[in-house]
Design a protein around this motif. Sequence first.
Motif, mmCIF file in Angstrom:
data_model
loop_
_atom_site.group_PDB
_atom_site.id
_atom_site.type_symbol
_atom_site.label_atom_id
_atom_site.label_comp_id
_atom_site.label_asym_id
_atom_site.label_seq_id
_atom_site.Cartn_x
_atom_site.Cartn_y
_atom_site.Cartn_z
ATOM 1 N N ALA A 1 8.672 15.127 41.912
ATOM 2 C CA ALA A 1 7.684 14.053 41.764
ATOM 3 C C ALA A 1 7.653 13.521 40.336
ATOM 4 O O ALA A 1 7.545 12.303 40.124
ATOM 5 C CB ALA A 1 6.307 14.533 42.194
ATOM 6 N N ILE A 2 7.739 14.399 39.344
ATOM 7 C CA ILE A 2 7.784 13.954 37.947
ATOM 8 C C ILE A 2 9.049 13.124 37.718
ATOM 9 O O ILE A 2 9.017 12.079 37.072
ATOM 10 C CB ILE A 2 7.732 15.154 36.981
ATOM 11 C CG1 ILE A 2 6.330 15.742 36.942
ATOM 12 C CG2 ILE A 2 8.182 14.770 35.586
ATOM 13 C CD1 ILE A 2 5.309 14.918 36.201
ATOM 14 N N ALA A 3 10.169 13.592 38.238
ATOM 15 C CA ALA A 3 11.425 12.849 38.077
ATOM 16 C C ALA A 3 11.332 11.469 38.725
ATOM 17 O O ALA A 3 11.813 10.480 38.153
ATOM 18 C CB ALA A 3 12.583 13.640 38.674
ATOM 19 N N ALA A 4 10.717 11.387 39.886
ATOM 20 C CA ALA A 4 10.568 10.097 40.564
ATOM 21 C C ALA A 4 9.699 9.146 39.742
ATOM 22 O O ALA A 4 10.024 7.963 39.596
ATOM 23 C CB ALA A 4 9.983 10.295 41.954
ATOM 24 N N LYS A 5 8.605 9.659 39.198
ATOM 25 C CA LYS A 5 7.720 8.819 38.377
ATOM 26 C C LYS A 5 8.421 8.369 37.099
ATOM 27 O O LYS A 5 8.332 7.204 36.708
ATOM 28 C CB LYS A 5 6.439 9.568 38.022
ATOM 29 C CG LYS A 5 5.452 9.671 39.168
ATOM 30 C CD LYS A 5 4.158 10.285 38.723
ATOM 31 C CE LYS A 5 3.356 9.238 37.973
ATOM 32 N NZ LYS A 5 1.976 9.643 37.708
ATOM 33 N N ALA A 6 9.106 9.289 36.441
ATOM 34 C CA ALA A 6 9.765 8.958 35.177
ATOM 35 C C ALA A 6 10.909 7.972 35.374
ATOM 36 O O ALA A 6 11.156 7.120 34.519
ATOM 37 C CB ALA A 6 10.285 10.229 34.511
ATOM 38 N N SER A 7 11.607 8.063 36.486
ATOM 39 C CA SER A 7 12.769 7.199 36.710
ATOM 40 C C SER A 7 12.416 5.855 37.334
ATOM 41 O O SER A 7 13.234 4.935 37.299
ATOM 42 C CB SER A 7 13.802 7.918 37.578
ATOM 43 O OG SER A 7 13.276 8.217 38.857
ATOM 44 N N ALA A 8 11.217 5.708 37.850
ATOM 45 C CA ALA A 8 10.823 4.467 38.534
ATOM 46 C C ALA A 8 11.046 3.204 37.690
ATOM 47 O O ALA A 8 11.541 2.207 38.213
ATOM 48 C CB ALA A 8 9.381 4.552 39.013
#
Length: 104
Positions: free
Chosen positions: A56-63
Amino acid sequence: MATYFLSFRIADKTTNGKTYAERRQAVIDSVRTKGQGFWDGTTSFLVVESALSTQAIAAKASAPLSANDDMVVVIDPEDMSMRYFGKVDHAEVLSSFFKFPGKA
């Protein structure tokens, strides 16, 4: 609550209508939570507290980033999980250091 290490590389160009500075700030804003631990003392490394999962952190950071031009790596040092986004040279080597590697 987990502590994550985020390392990223943002292309020094305008992508999807956003400059380097705008995309960098968007990464920071996406993972920073008021009242939670946060450190951004270097230009491309963050230490972040979050109740979210590594994925979830990776998804938010990469968005706000471009998969063709930018890269982010998120690491949970406690459980040794890692997620990456974008063009990562030798992803298999990076993945070999972690118990739970994967692509964001």
